[in-house]
Design a protein around this motif. Structure first.
Motif, PDB file in Angstrom:
ATOM      1  N   ILE A  87      25.485   4.081  29.072  1.00 44.79           N
ATOM      2  CA  ILE A  87      25.459   5.547  29.087  1.00 44.79           C
ATOM      3  C   ILE A  87      26.248   6.021  30.313  1.00 44.79           C
ATOM      4  O   ILE A  87      25.745   6.025  31.436  1.00 44.79           O
ATOM      5  N   LYS A  88      27.510   6.384  30.081  1.00 45.87           N
ATOM      6  CA  LYS A  88      28.413   6.782  31.165  1.00 45.87           C
ATOM      7  C   LYS A  88      28.943   8.192  30.928  1.00 45.87           C
ATOM      8  O   LYS A  88      29.014   8.632  29.793  1.00 45.87           O
ATOM      9  N   PHE A  89      29.316   8.860  31.998  1.00 39.62           N
ATOM     10  CA  PHE A  89      29.904  10.190  31.845  1.00 39.62           C
ATOM     11  C   PHE A  89      30.972  10.406  32.910  1.00 39.62           C
ATOM     12  O   PHE A  89      30.953   9.782  33.965  1.00 39.62           O
ATOM     13  N   GLN A  90      31.890  11.301  32.565  1.00 45.30           N
ATOM     14  CA  GLN A  90      32.907  11.675  33.539  1.00 45.30           C
ATOM     15  C   GLN A  90      32.344  12.804  34.388  1.00 45.30           C
ATOM     16  O   GLN A  90      31.914  13.839  33.871  1.00 45.30           O
ATOM     17  N   SER A  91      32.318  12.591  35.692  1.00 46.39           N
ATOM     18  CA  SER A  91      31.716  13.585  36.586  1.00 46.39           C
ATOM     19  C   SER A  91      32.670  14.760  36.808  1.00 46.39           C
ATOM     20  O   SER A  91      33.825  14.728  36.388  1.00 46.39           O
ATOM     21  N   GLU A  92      32.194  15.786  37.492  1.00 46.03           N
ATOM     22  CA  GLU A  92      33.041  16.941  37.823  1.00 46.03           C
ATOM     23  C   GLU A  92      34.241  16.512  38.640  1.00 46.03           C
ATOM     24  O   GLU A  92      35.295  17.119  38.577  1.00 46.03           O
ATOM     25  N   LYS A 112      27.019   7.073  22.912  1.00 43.71           N
ATOM     26  CA  LYS A 112      28.065   7.655  22.078  1.00 43.71           C
ATOM     27  C   LYS A 112      28.176   9.168  22.266  1.00 43.71           C
ATOM     28  O   LYS A 112      29.252   9.737  22.180  1.00 43.71           O
ATOM     29  N   TRP A 113      27.058   9.814  22.480  1.00 47.80           N
ATOM     30  CA  TRP A 113      27.039  11.277  22.524  1.00 47.80           C
ATOM     31  C   TRP A 113      27.555  11.840  23.849  1.00 47.80           C
ATOM     32  O   TRP A 113      28.050  12.969  23.912  1.00 47.80           O
ATOM     33  N   ILE A 114      27.336  11.092  24.915  1.00 43.34           N
ATOM     34  CA  ILE A 114      27.619  11.636  26.244  1.00 43.34           C
ATOM     35  C   ILE A 114      28.996  11.185  26.724  1.00 43.34           C
ATOM     36  O   ILE A 114      29.275   9.988  26.783  1.00 43.34           O
ATOM     37  N   LYS A 115      29.834  12.158  27.028  1.00 50.36           N
ATOM     38  CA  LYS A 115      31.169  11.824  27.524  1.00 50.36           C
ATOM     39  C   LYS A 115      31.397  12.414  28.915  1.00 50.36           C
ATOM     40  O   LYS A 115      31.976  11.782  29.768  1.00 50.36           O
ATOM     41  N   SER A 116      30.914  13.642  29.087  1.00 46.82           N
ATOM     42  CA  SER A 116      31.237  14.357  30.328  1.00 46.82           C
ATOM     43  C   SER A 116      29.967  14.943  30.935  1.00 46.82           C
ATOM     44  O   SER A 116      28.928  15.055  30.272  1.00 46.82           O
ATOM     45  N   GLU A 133      35.799  13.882  38.136  1.00 44.05           N
ATOM     46  CA  GLU A 133      36.583  13.026  37.241  1.00 44.05           C
ATOM     47  C   GLU A 133      36.421  11.536  37.499  1.00 44.05           C
ATOM     48  O   GLU A 133      37.273  10.739  37.125  1.00 44.05           O
ATOM     49  N   THR A 134      35.309  11.156  38.137  1.00 48.52           N
ATOM     50  CA  THR A 134      34.993   9.733  38.245  1.00 48.52           C
ATOM     51  C   THR A 134      34.068   9.367  37.089  1.00 48.52           C
ATOM     52  O   THR A 134      33.404  10.224  36.511  1.00 48.52           O
ATOM     53  N   GLU A 135      34.025   8.074  36.743  1.00 48.68           N
ATOM     54  CA  GLU A 135      33.121   7.636  35.691  1.00 48.68           C
ATOM     55  C   GLU A 135      31.818   7.155  36.322  1.00 48.68           C
ATOM     56  O   GLU A 135      31.836   6.314  37.222  1.00 48.68           O
ATOM     57  N   GLU A 136      30.703   7.715  35.857  1.00 53.47           N
ATOM     58  CA  GLU A 136      29.399   7.406  36.453  1.00 53.47           C
ATOM     59  C   GLU A 136      28.402   6.987  35.373  1.00 53.47           C
ATOM     60  O   GLU A 136      28.515   7.423  34.236  1.00 53.47           O
ATOM     61  N   TYR A 137      27.432   6.174  35.755  1.00 51.59           N
ATOM     62  CA  TYR A 137      26.310   5.910  34.861  1.00 51.59           C
ATOM     63  C   TYR A 137      25.317   7.068  34.950  1.00 51.59           C
ATOM     64  O   TYR A 137      25.111   7.640  36.030  1.00 51.59           O
ATOM     65  N   GLY A 138      24.685   7.381  33.821  1.00 49.66           N
ATOM     66  CA  GLY A 138      23.659   8.414  33.827  1.00 49.66           C
ATOM     67  C   GLY A 138      22.370   7.909  34.455  1.00 49.66           C
ATOM     68  O   GLY A 138      22.181   6.709  34.672  1.00 49.66           O
ATOM     69  N   TRP A 139      21.489   8.854  34.772  1.00 52.76           N
ATOM     70  CA  TRP A 139      20.157   8.549  35.291  1.00 52.76           C
ATOM     71  C   TRP A 139      19.181   8.967  34.195  1.00 52.76           C
ATOM     72  O   TRP A 139      19.226  10.110  33.748  1.00 52.76           O
ATOM     73  N   THR A 140      18.319   8.046  33.765  1.00 55.44           N
ATOM     74  CA  THR A 140      17.485   8.381  32.604  1.00 55.44           C
ATOM     75  C   THR A 140      15.987   8.408  32.930  1.00 55.44           C
ATOM     76  O   THR A 140      15.531   7.828  33.919  1.00 55.44           O
ATOM     77  N   THR A 141      15.268   9.116  32.066  1.00 54.30           N
ATOM     78  CA  THR A 141      13.801   9.142  32.140  1.00 54.30           C
ATOM     79  C   THR A 141      13.254   8.913  30.730  1.00 54.30           C
ATOM     80  O   THR A 141      13.968   9.113  29.747  1.00 54.30           O
ATOM     81  N   SER A 142      12.014   8.484  30.649  1.00 56.34           N
ATOM     82  CA  SER A 142      11.303   8.519  29.368  1.00 56.34           C
ATOM     83  C   SER A 142       9.840   8.799  29.653  1.00 56.34           C
ATOM     84  O   SER A 142       9.347   8.506  30.750  1.00 56.34           O
ATOM     85  N   TRP A 143       9.154   9.383  28.673  1.00 52.58           N
ATOM     86  CA  TRP A 143       7.776   9.844  28.906  1.00 52.58           C
ATOM     87  C   TRP A 143       7.083   9.971  27.568  1.00 52.58           C
ATOM     88  O   TRP A 143       7.689  10.344  26.562  1.00 52.58           O
ATOM     89  N   GLY A 144       5.797   9.605  27.555  1.00 55.37           N
ATOM     90  CA  GLY A 144       5.092   9.609  26.278  1.00 55.37           C
ATOM     91  C   GLY A 144       3.591   9.768  26.401  1.00 55.37           C
ATOM     92  O   GLY A 144       2.982   9.354  27.385  1.00 55.37           O
ATOM     93  N   VAL A 145       3.036  10.418  25.400  1.00 53.93           N
ATOM     94  CA  VAL A 145       1.581  10.396  25.192  1.00 53.93           C
ATOM     95  C   VAL A 145       1.353  10.088  23.711  1.00 53.93           C
ATOM     96  O   VAL A 145       2.244  10.284  22.894  1.00 53.93           O
ATOM     97  N   SER A 146       0.167   9.629  23.416  1.00 52.66           N
ATOM     98  CA  SER A 146      -0.089   9.125  22.065  1.00 52.66           C
ATOM     99  C   SER A 146      -1.457   9.557  21.548  1.00 52.66           C
ATOM    100  O   SER A 146      -2.197  10.268  22.226  1.00 52.66           O
ATOM    101  N   THR A 147      -1.780   9.063  20.359  1.00 47.59           N
ATOM    102  CA  THR A 147      -3.104   9.307  19.776  1.00 47.59           C
ATOM    103  C   THR A 147      -4.223   8.756  20.675  1.00 47.59           C
ATOM    104  O   THR A 147      -5.394   9.060  20.448  1.00 47.59           O
TER     105      THR A 147
END
Lengths: 506, 506
Positions: A256-261, A136-140, A263-277
């Motif tokens: 998760i899609k965005f309009q590129s520079e 929802k947050w990412i458009k461009s 003006e094409t519609e592209e999927y984003g590239w994501t990462t996630s990372w974590g450390v814990s107790t």
């Protein structure tokens, strides 16, 4: 037999390492198992450590442009189902909320009522629920990169729990980012792994090997999982943190899609990372000794405890004034960006007082008696030295030198752990030797018992599986910066071009 | 019509206060409702506020000897049942975990599996689970007082949710203490209420009335509940924090006993106290205007945004250098114990940029263009002034005066809110007038519309109930320090000895 002659923690590490671990935590008063299956209670001495670790990590995250946010505890089943590997990985061990109230039954017992139309699971990790927001947050392209972190509790229903290392509920941070390109996402994956390495080595004094997981060990839904792996004092590996490159898998699952520079519609590239107790468990198992926990100064719950020695009531006022004045002076000193954490313990419980702080692992114990005061000195014991090894030092000199002493201890702990890991890491090219290395108490080769084996692997998951089935040994990672070297797979003998790290693991 | 002539937030506060509240949060980008029923997503601009609030509270708690710890998210039903009033209060709205995994059914849908022998509820508050630990930890009077706080998420299944004010999941802190005597526990209850008052008034710039709840409004299981009550701009009350004296109720329910100095076995006296992300809602509703949120400087997500004005590409380097230099100088300044939080926004989006920061409520907007730089000045707008009211100030003077300007704004916000509350608080002794005061848009008495009525009450719950049924008005508190004054109950006319605070409430 005096306390000096026997160890304070029983059993010792050598006698029974897993039991030593339980006992050393109990003796340090850091945490305990709760009456709720698999959940722990983190007591103040343990929680302070987590506060220090998370504050330092938080500063490091923010320095790379990451901002904190908070997402729901609950995830609808339909969200989890969006990514096939992901649901496969987590459906087997998640807490499921099915009702939203309790009512009394005919016998007056409370029973679940108000059945939910769609059950919710308690987050085991938040890729899918955060992905929904990102979509929802990412458009461009202007909205990228999106760099978000969350400090939260998560639940994975573990059948065999071990305090700090594997509990049904644990505290952690999970970072989630979205990028316009594959390269940028890969860079971020590596950037955060470097933050974890820095945290482990420079703050927890825990040397780690960084590298990439094999397919069988990577995060469910990730394209690649990078990790930091540490060696505990029983020579087993502990995965202490992971940073995942998720490709476009979750972007496609969550839209998760965005309009590129262009003006094409592209999927984003994501990462996630974590450390814990879990980091706390790793720290205890790396530095603890047979007298208790040993806390690395840079994250220690407290840096020093002042122990006023009052043998005559007439001395009390003078000794306490001197002690409080010293505490105030020390608390004005900054160490690693924050004021020194100084405790005063004036309980009249004899020698038990000193031993209690040794068991808790506080870096410095500072005894202050009338004789010391007469010479304007204090009597200092360092946790990384023998408990009897204490030395007098002029008070002013102590105030001026304390951060240096702490740094010295920090370095000594790291070097000791590094030497231990080096001692127990070896290249192995012979299958018989490899099996012997991982066979407990091998009477034939007592000098080579467990650790990290650097051995060739052909890249075939079948070999990996066979080794795991036979020895309970896994590939901890394909280490970063490994040399290209021709060799033969330790399992099947087929050609290999480099070594990987094999070990038993937590 | 220019932006100056219409309000940015539509509807305005006067047109529709509840809708204004939703819109102002949306415009500030602080939070949003999530797809999970009743749960919110706290976005970075909102979460930063919570970080600042919790850091300040945490420091205040620790200064009174409180230590942080962490207890399980889940509570067995049997624990909840230990205190009769408590279970009554929370059983109606709690998330119930009944299974520990998901499995595919015949149609390939994921369904709950692995039924738990005893269902668990997600903590709505932790008296019972923490009480269980306290019962184990406390043996002697030497272990007292026990002063523990937890930062955590809690869940109360709300049917009508409103962002920050009433959500199914929210973030909070809950303090739990045990004392040897009734007096000491009462003192602690009051000490923490004073901390909350300080937080509200000195940091959030929200004036509050402290007092005691009537029996019908107190915490389920408490002997007395004290509270801070604030007035929002629609004249309704918001309970912004509570501190409970629990007597020996929970000590008896959980078995918290200790051996006294006289070697008798006694039950402990306990307290609990909490504030939550609701404070953010209260802050928004107290200070927000028709242009957006207004953040009190001492807790603001950021203090100042620097807005470089670059009309010609040739100026870019010079303007950006000047801007970054100023940001660096400002970030070296400490304000309320922490470095100033300064943003740089160099997006080329015209006037929208300025308005975006106004909507977000940042205290200071600092425009920096080539002309300003030529005179070594900056052009500063304060969020508590008219958006067009900006003034040039020499850069060095700005650097030297910024904390003073922020303090000035902080004081102005508090004074404005206090004046508002005073204006809408009045003693009422006549029942007709009382009813008119709480009747919306009363055409006969437009000058007396809502607020806090200070009226006599006989102490009878029946009168309280009748007023609530008729007007939806409740007793917010029996205010601290009220004068003994003979009068007649506003409802029944029976004798009363003092006034209480009546209001409609969130």
């Amino acid at each position: 037999m005096g306390k000096e002659e026997k160890s304070v923690i029983e059993p010792t590490r050598e006698e029974n390492y897993p039991e030593w671990y339980q006992e050393v935590i109990k003796a340090s008063d850091m945490a305990e198992l709760s009456p709720v299956r698999g959940c722990m209670v983190i007591k103040p001495w343990g929680y302070a450590l987590w506060e220090n670790i998370s504050r330092i990590l938080d500063d490091m995250f923010k320095a790379t442009g990451v901002k904190n946010a908070y997402f729901p505890l609950f995830i609808p089943i339909s969200f989890l189902e969006k990514e096939a590997e992901h649901v496969e990985g987590f459906a087997k061990e998640c807490a499921v909320v099915t009702h939203h109230k309790l009512e009394q039954d005919a016998n007056g017992h409370l029973v679940p009522a108000g059945k939910l139309a769609e059950p919710l699971i308690v987050r085991p990790t938040s890729e899918t629920i955060i992905g929904d927001s990102f979509a929802k947050w990412i458009k461009s392209y202007r909205d990228l990169p999106m760099l978000i972190n969350q400090w939260a509790n998560v639940v994975r229903w573990e059948m065999r729990t071990r305090i700090f290392l594997r509990t049904s509920e644990f505290l952690w941070q999970e970072g989630h980012t979205v990028h316009a390109t594959r390269e940028e996402a890969l860079d971020r994956t590596r950037m955060m792994l470097a933050v974890y390495r820095k945290m482990a080595e420079e703050y927890l004094a825990v040397p780690v090997i960084t590298g990439e997981k094999t397919d069988s060990e990577k995060f469910p839904g990730a394209e690649t999982t990078t990790c930091i792996e540490a060696m505990m004092q029983d020579c087993k590996a502990l995965q202490a943190g992971t940073s995942h490159f998720l490709g476009q898998n979750f972007a496609k699952a969550s839209g998760i899609k965005f309009q590129s520079e262009k003006e094409t519609e592209e999927y984003g590239w994501t990462t996630s990372w974590g450390v814990s107790t879990r980091l706390i468990g790793g720290l205890i198992m790396t530095h603890g000794d047979d007298n208790g926990v040993v806390l690395p100064p840079r994250v220690a719950s407290a840096h020093a405890v002042l122990l006023p020695i009052i043998r005559k009531e007439a001395d009390r006022q003078m000794v306490m004034d001197y002690t409080r004045d010293l505490a105030a002076r020390l608390r004005e000193i900054r160490y690693v960006g924050y004021p020194l954490r100084v405790e005063i313990d004036d309980r009249d419980i004899g020698g038990a007082r000193n031993w209690e702080w040794i068991k808790k692992g506080i870096p410095l114990r500072v005894e202050i008696g009338p004789k010391d005061i007469a010479s304007d000195s204090v009597f200092v014991g360092r946790r990384d030295k023998d408990p009897r090894d204490k030395s007098a030092i002029k008070k002013d000199a102590f105030v001026h030198q304390i951060t240096g002493i702490l740094d010295d201890m920090q370095t000594a702990l790291f070097q000791k752990a590094l030497a231990f890991r080096r001692k127990h890491t070896r290249p192995i090219d012979d299958k018989t030797l490899f099996d012997a290395f991982f066979t407990p108490e091998n009477p034939d080769r007592p000098e080579i018992h467990g650790g990290f084996a650097l051995s060739h692997w052909c890249g075939d998951g079948a070999c990996e599986r066979q080794i795991k089935d036979r020895l309970n040994v896994t590939i901890r990672c394909i280490p970063d910066g490994r040399e290209n070297e021709d060799g033969r797979c330790i399992e099947c003998g087929k050609p290999s071009h480099g070594r990987v790290v094999f070990a038993k693991a937590y």
